[in-house]
Design a protein around this motif. Structure first.
Motif, PDB file in Angstrom:
ATOM      1  N   ASN A  96       5.161   6.041  -4.150  1.00 52.23           N
ATOM      2  CA  ASN A  96       5.970   6.851  -3.233  1.00 52.23           C
ATOM      3  C   ASN A  96       7.386   6.979  -3.765  1.00 52.23           C
ATOM      4  O   ASN A  96       8.013   5.978  -4.125  1.00 52.23           O
ATOM      5  CB  ASN A  96       6.038   6.213  -1.849  1.00 52.23           C
ATOM      6  N   ALA A  97       7.885   8.210  -3.830  1.00 49.79           N
ATOM      7  CA  ALA A  97       9.317   8.411  -4.027  1.00 49.79           C
ATOM      8  C   ALA A  97       9.982   8.332  -2.658  1.00 49.79           C
ATOM      9  O   ALA A  97       9.345   8.601  -1.631  1.00 49.79           O
ATOM     10  CB  ALA A  97       9.583   9.758  -4.675  1.00 49.79           C
ATOM     11  N   PRO A  98      11.273   7.946  -2.582  1.00 49.33           N
ATOM     12  CA  PRO A  98      11.919   7.836  -1.269  1.00 49.33           C
ATOM     13  C   PRO A  98      11.901   9.146  -0.484  1.00 49.33           C
ATOM     14  O   PRO A  98      11.550   9.165   0.699  1.00 49.33           O
ATOM     15  CB  PRO A  98      13.343   7.392  -1.614  1.00 49.33           C
ATOM     16  N   SER A  99      12.289  10.259  -1.130  1.00 52.33           N
ATOM     17  CA  SER A  99      12.317  11.541  -0.428  1.00 52.33           C
ATOM     18  C   SER A  99      12.426  12.667  -1.447  1.00 52.33           C
ATOM     19  O   SER A  99      12.675  12.434  -2.637  1.00 52.33           O
ATOM     20  CB  SER A  99      13.498  11.617   0.560  1.00 52.33           C
ATOM     21  N   ALA A 100      12.249  13.884  -0.982  1.00 54.56           N
ATOM     22  CA  ALA A 100      12.351  15.061  -1.842  1.00 54.56           C
ATOM     23  C   ALA A 100      12.514  16.281  -0.955  1.00 54.56           C
ATOM     24  O   ALA A 100      12.304  16.232   0.265  1.00 54.56           O
ATOM     25  CB  ALA A 100      11.116  15.210  -2.733  1.00 54.56           C
ATOM     26  N   TYR A 101      12.901  17.388  -1.576  1.00 55.15           N
ATOM     27  CA  TYR A 101      12.983  18.648  -0.847  1.00 55.15           C
ATOM     28  C   TYR A 101      12.528  19.782  -1.762  1.00 55.15           C
ATOM     29  O   TYR A 101      12.528  19.658  -2.995  1.00 55.15           O
ATOM     30  CB  TYR A 101      14.407  18.917  -0.333  1.00 55.15           C
ATOM     31  N   ALA A 102      12.136  20.884  -1.151  1.00 55.32           N
ATOM     32  CA  ALA A 102      11.767  22.093  -1.885  1.00 55.32           C
ATOM     33  C   ALA A 102      12.115  23.285  -1.010  1.00 55.32           C
ATOM     34  O   ALA A 102      11.907  23.264   0.206  1.00 55.32           O
ATOM     35  CB  ALA A 102      10.287  22.099  -2.235  1.00 55.32           C
ATOM     36  N   ILE A 142       4.052  11.248  -2.486  1.00 55.00           N
ATOM     37  CA  ILE A 142       3.224  10.494  -3.432  1.00 55.00           C
ATOM     38  C   ILE A 142       3.251  11.210  -4.775  1.00 55.00           C
ATOM     39  O   ILE A 142       2.958  12.409  -4.867  1.00 55.00           O
ATOM     40  CB  ILE A 142       1.787  10.374  -2.910  1.00 55.00           C
ATOM     41  N   GLU A 143       3.595  10.464  -5.831  1.00 58.93           N
ATOM     42  CA  GLU A 143       3.701  11.055  -7.159  1.00 58.93           C
ATOM     43  C   GLU A 143       2.832  10.291  -8.152  1.00 58.93           C
ATOM     44  O   GLU A 143       2.596   9.090  -8.012  1.00 58.93           O
ATOM     45  CB  GLU A 143       5.145  11.041  -7.647  1.00 58.93           C
ATOM     46  N   PRO A 170       0.828  -1.214   0.000  1.00 60.22           N
ATOM     47  CA  PRO A 170       0.000   0.000   0.000  1.00 60.22           C
ATOM     48  C   PRO A 170       0.858   1.258   0.000  1.00 60.22           C
ATOM     49  O   PRO A 170       2.004   1.248   0.448  1.00 60.22           O
ATOM     50  CB  PRO A 170      -0.812  -0.129   1.288  1.00 60.22           C
ATOM     51  N   LEU A 171       0.290   2.331  -0.520  1.00 60.15           N
ATOM     52  CA  LEU A 171       0.983   3.616  -0.493  1.00 60.15           C
ATOM     53  C   LEU A 171       1.246   4.055   0.947  1.00 60.15           C
ATOM     54  O   LEU A 171       0.397   3.882   1.821  1.00 60.15           O
ATOM     55  CB  LEU A 171       0.150   4.690  -1.201  1.00 60.15           C
ATOM     56  N   LYS A 172       2.407   4.632   1.170  1.00 61.01           N
ATOM     57  CA  LYS A 172       2.747   5.139   2.488  1.00 61.01           C
ATOM     58  C   LYS A 172       2.259   6.578   2.649  1.00 61.01           C
ATOM     59  O   LYS A 172       2.123   7.322   1.678  1.00 61.01           O
ATOM     60  CB  LYS A 172       4.263   5.089   2.696  1.00 61.01           C
ATOM     61  N   VAL A 173       2.024   6.958   3.880  1.00 61.22           N
ATOM     62  CA  VAL A 173       1.670   8.345   4.183  1.00 61.22           C
ATOM     63  C   VAL A 173       2.928   9.207   4.047  1.00 61.22           C
ATOM     64  O   VAL A 173       3.984   8.877   4.597  1.00 61.22           O
ATOM     65  CB  VAL A 173       1.083   8.474   5.594  1.00 61.22           C
TER      66      VAL A 173
END
Length: 335
Positions: free
Chosen positions: A149-155, A133-134, A97-100
């Protein structure tokens, strides 16, 4: 909580427990998911007042982005806008399942309030995403989309907010036409990047977060008579190129190109209870243009890159009557 007469601190935390249960079938096989999450969401806001009209504020907060039902559901549906299938994540991965997604937000902002109803805000921000989530392209014989889910991201970026009454123009032009006219402006510059793990296939492994534009501009003019009998608003928006669907190693990212939109609304009070409303949405009706960077030059140009889809959404006209039970004239909320 006042620390000193000029320094204030507001802090706290919220605990959230969420249980998601899915019991269904897929291709003749049962799907039973019982997904429980526990999150502690801290927040803190520290401000320093230079005077009664100006201050500097820094804040931190953790927020959540839970999967929508259509993103995680074990079925697919047809997207008539793009003529493709959209798969819920459980349809393709019933055991995963998709993670939060969690977002840590840090802001630093200077605020100035020159007069009642006016403001100028200048700020910088940083956001760290875990499991964002992408919307992604699915590698099938026919073009299709899903969610992952991508592992991580930043903005991070800069933001400017201005709200100004235009009555100062009355003195300049010796009129009273600008007394009830207010202008608002908001602009953001954003740099974002997704950190893809070694097991994630991608057309561009160093790309922006799906759905995030490098810039966004919103502005508007609001007119409202003192007795609220007339209310008019003109709103403008433009955004920078943004990834609509993240690609795979065999298929480029689908990027939505900038488009300018203008919306107009009008409200006329007829009586204490009745008002007339009219509006025009997307006056310019510019094309929605979706491009793909097949030549891998990381530039999206209408003349050089192929268009996956190009269409006009249309201009919408609305007229209606509103009845207010409290007998008060409706007010157009200002940002």
């Amino acid at each position: 909580m006042p620390v000193t007469p000029k320094i204030k601190l507001l802090t706290g935390a919220r605990f959230e427990r969420n249980v998601q249960k899915i019991q269904t079938g897929l291709n003749g096989q049962p799907v039973n998911q019982n997904y429980t999450t526990n999150f502690l969401l801290p927040s803190a806001n520290l401000s320093y007042n230079f005077s009664e009209t100006s201050l500097v504020r820094t804040s931190y907060g953790r927020s959540l982005n839970r999967p929508e039902f259509r993103e995680s559901a074990p079925f697919f549906y047809y997207d008539f806008d793009f003529n493709v299938l959209n798969y819920g994540s459980l349809y393709l991965s019933p055991e995963s399942p998709l993670k939060v997604a969690t977002i840590d937000n840090v802001d630093l902002r200077y605020e100035f309030y020159p007069s009642d109803g006016e403001l100028i805000h200048v700020g910088a921000f940083y956001k760290n995403f875990r499991n964002p989530i992408e919307n992604i392209v699915v590698a099938t014989s026919n073009l299709a989309y899903s969610f992952a889910n991508a592992p991580s991201a930043y903005a991070y970026g800069l933001e400017l907010d201005i709200k100004k009454n235009l009555n100062f123009l009355d003195e300049a032009f010796s009129t009273n036409a600008f007394t009830n006219l207010t202008a608002v402006f908001n602009a953001s510059l954003i740099k974002s990047e997704v950190k893809l793990g070694p097991d994630v296939v991608a057309w561009d492994r160093k790309r922006a977060l799906q759905g995030q534009s490098p810039y966004v501009v919103n502005t508007g003019l609001y007119y409202q008579t003192t007795d609220n009998t007339w209310q008019l608003a003109a709103l403008y928006n433009v955004f920078g190129p943004r990834i609509l669907f993240a690609g795979s190693d065999q298929y480029p990212d689908v990027v939505e190109m900038p488009r300018h939109t203008v919306d107009l609304t009008l409200t006329k009070a007829i009586s204490k209870n009745w008002s007339l409303n009219a509006g025009i949405q997307d006056v310019f009706n510019q094309r929605v243009n979706l491009l793909q960077d097949f030549n891998r030059d990381k530039k999206y140009e209408v003349d050089a890159d192929p268009s996956l889809s190009s269409y006009r959404r249309g201009t919408y006209y609305t007229v209606g009557l509103r009845f207010n039970l409290d007998g008060k004239a409706p007010r157009t909320p200002l940002p």
